[in-house]
Design an enzyme around this catalytic site. Structure first.
Site, PDB file in Angstrom:
ATOM      1  N   THR A   1      22.910  28.317  26.791  1.00 34.50           N
ATOM      2  CA  THR A   1      22.319  27.032  27.182  1.00 34.50           C
ATOM      3  C   THR A   1      22.766  26.673  28.590  1.00 34.50           C
ATOM      4  O   THR A   1      23.958  26.747  28.901  1.00 34.50           O
ATOM      5  CB  THR A   1      22.745  25.939  26.186  1.00 34.50           C
TER       6      THR A   1
ATOM      7  N   SER B   1      29.427  30.307  44.508  1.00 30.85           N
ATOM      8  CA  SER B   1      30.074  29.412  43.555  1.00 30.85           C
ATOM      9  C   SER B   1      29.972  27.972  44.027  1.00 30.85           C
ATOM     10  O   SER B   1      30.126  27.683  45.218  1.00 30.85           O
ATOM     11  CB  SER B   1      31.549  29.805  43.432  1.00 30.85           C
ATOM     12  N   ALA B   2      29.737  27.045  43.089  1.00 28.65           N
ATOM     13  CA  ALA B   2      29.565  25.638  43.457  1.00 28.65           C
ATOM     14  C   ALA B   2      30.865  25.005  43.967  1.00 28.65           C
ATOM     15  O   ALA B   2      30.851  24.223  44.918  1.00 28.65           O
ATOM     16  CB  ALA B   2      29.045  24.841  42.259  1.00 28.65           C
TER      17      ALA B   2
ATOM     18  N   ALA C   1      31.436  32.325  40.518  1.00 24.56           N
ATOM     19  CA  ALA C   1      31.346  33.583  41.253  1.00 24.56           C
ATOM     20  C   ALA C   1      32.006  34.736  40.498  1.00 24.56           C
ATOM     21  O   ALA C   1      31.567  35.881  40.616  1.00 24.56           O
ATOM     22  CB  ALA C   1      31.972  33.426  42.637  1.00 24.56           C
ATOM     23  N   THR C   2      33.033  34.454  39.719  1.00 23.81           N
ATOM     24  CA  THR C   2      33.658  35.530  38.942  1.00 23.81           C
ATOM     25  C   THR C   2      32.627  36.137  37.992  1.00 23.81           C
ATOM     26  O   THR C   2      32.503  37.369  37.905  1.00 23.81           O
ATOM     27  CB  THR C   2      34.864  34.991  38.142  1.00 23.81           C
TER      28      THR C   2
ATOM     29  N   CYS D   1      52.396  33.788  43.935  1.00 22.33           N
ATOM     30  CA  CYS D   1      53.571  33.484  43.130  1.00 22.33           C
ATOM     31  C   CYS D   1      53.169  33.211  41.690  1.00 22.33           C
ATOM     32  O   CYS D   1      53.691  32.342  41.021  1.00 22.33           O
ATOM     33  CB  CYS D   1      54.352  32.322  43.714  1.00 22.33           C
TER      34      CYS D   1
ATOM     35  N   ASN E   1      38.288  35.549  51.654  1.00 25.53           N
ATOM     36  CA  ASN E   1      38.829  34.256  51.260  1.00 25.53           C
ATOM     37  C   ASN E   1      40.194  33.971  51.872  1.00 25.53           C
ATOM     38  O   ASN E   1      40.543  32.832  52.116  1.00 25.53           O
ATOM     39  CB  ASN E   1      38.903  34.152  49.736  1.00 25.53           C
TER      40      ASN E   1
END
Ligand code: PLP
Length: 388
Positions: free
Chosen positions: A243, A202-203, A74-75, A329, A154
């Site tokens: 690839t 994202s997986a 996702a990034t 942190c 999130n």
């Protein structure tokens, strides 16, 4: 007694489902072909498997397979959407609208674009983490090329009013990109009724492997054009060279399929467990829910605890229970969560916040144990009265 430690940090990452792993294994072994090899069966098999995965991902979000671009997560999808639109629509304008509680993959990409001349409006949020739709519409200018607002947060699970956002974007002819990494596979996400033009997923947030994701790129009404951010062999219709990660993509496809089939039943099961956990901990007095309790992902509970110090609270039970805290942190200084700060929490209260995120492998026993462990910790700390 449940198996320890208990994993309640599924918003950070999820374990790979055994069925997903099983589906991936042949592609590390005998089916190792390059999906771009057109001269032999190794390549054909790899390519066919990638196309099946493309259909599986498309089906989960109601898209056409040709609209799915595979990425490394996702990034990367967030980067491709934001940078790709910024470059592609430079002729129309340089203004983007986003929100202060977006994921860092969106916010840091926006900061990068600002250095390149982008103008960005950062919408604020209320105490539930919700944006104001009137403020969104008022922020739109003739030069606005993109609205980037996530589907669900999130940290808190707060779900944005995506259909209303999509309608506003459409009315003003602005492209709507949604980082739906936390929503996809957990709640129904459909790009057509939601009027989403670009969507990141994202997986590894949906029981698939790490390092693989996708970007949905709308092909009709409107046809979205992106400038590639990775140049090379022209894979993925030229939008993402390199690839293809065949085993990862096969895993993402299988993960998407499992989520689609289990979505409703699993959502109900997790909501029940989450509500039980939350109700029990709210009974502790001076505990608050961070997030929108009416529009929220079913598996998340972000709670702030009064009259306890954040660090002691965590030390009390995190040996046996994996959760996320309201502070990042990562650096030497313990910075309170920017999401919770944006919702109006004090530093103290943000530090004493904990995100419990349940998942497919969370059991009733896990929740019972957690309720007991957290309750004991909070009661102990409060009775010691260490907090000043
Ligand atoms: C996890 C997450 C990301 C990053 O996804 P990766 O696949 O780990 O790069 C982006 N956005 C949101 C909302 C997330 O939860």
């Amino acid at each position: 007694m449940p198996q320890l430690p208990i994993y309640l940090d599924n918003n950070a990452t999820t374990p790979v489902d055994p069925g997903v792993l099983e589906a991936m294994l042949p592609y590390f072994r005998e089916q190792f072909g390059n999906a771009a090899s057109r001269q032999h069966a190794f390549g054909w098999t790899a390519n066919e498997s990638v196309e099946i995965a493309r259909e599986q991902v498309a089906k989960l979000i109601g898209a056409d397979p040709a609209e799915i671009i595979f990425t490394a997560g996702a990034t990367e999808s967030d980067n491709l959407a934001l940078k790709g639109v910024f470059e592609s629509y430079a002729g129309k304008g340089n203004h983007l609208i986003t929100c202060v509680t977006e994921h860092k993959a969106v916010l840091d990409t926006c900061a990068h674009l600002e250095k390149l001349g982008a103008e960005i409006t950062y919408l604020g949020v209320d105490h539930r983490g919700q944006i104001d739709l009137a403020a969104l519409e008022a922020a739109i200018r003739p030069t606005t090329i993109l609205i980037a607002l996530m589907y669900a947060n999130n940290e808190t699970g707060t779900i944005f009013p995506v259909q209303a956002i999509g309608a506003i974007a459409k009315k003003h002819g602005v492209i709507f990109f949604s980082d739906a990494t936390q929503a996809v596979g957990k709640i129904p996400v459909q790009v057509l009724p939601d009027e989403i033009d670009l969507l990141a997923l994202s997986a590894h947030k949906i029981y698939g492997p790490k390092g693989v994701g996708a970007l949905y790129v709308r092909r009709r009404n409107p046809r979205v054009k992106l400038i590639a951010q990775m140049d090379g062999g022209g894979q993925e219709r030229g939008m993402r060279s390199g690839t293809l990660n065949v085993p990862g993509i096969v895993g993402l496809g299988k993960a998407a399929d499992c989520c689609r089939l289990e979505l409703e039943a699993e959502g109900q099961r997790l909501r029940k467990l989450r509500d039980r956990l939350e109700q029990s901990l709210l009974a502790l007095d001076d505990v608050m829910v961070n997030g929108d309790t009416s529009d929220r992902l079913p598996q998340v509970s972000n709670l702030s605890f009064g009259q306890v110090e954040g660090k002691s609270l965590l030390l009390g039970f995190t040996k046996n229970i994996a959760v996320a805290a309201g502070s990042a942190c990562t650096s030497a200084s313990l910075a309170p969560s920017y999401v919770l700060k944006a919702m109006g929490l004090s530093d103290e209260r943000a530090h004493a916040s904990i995100r419990f995120s349940l998942g497919r492998f969370t059991t009733e026993e896990d929740i019972d144990y957690t309720i007991q462990a957290v309750t004991e910790t909070v009661n102990n700390l409060r009775s010691l009265n260490l907090f000043v």
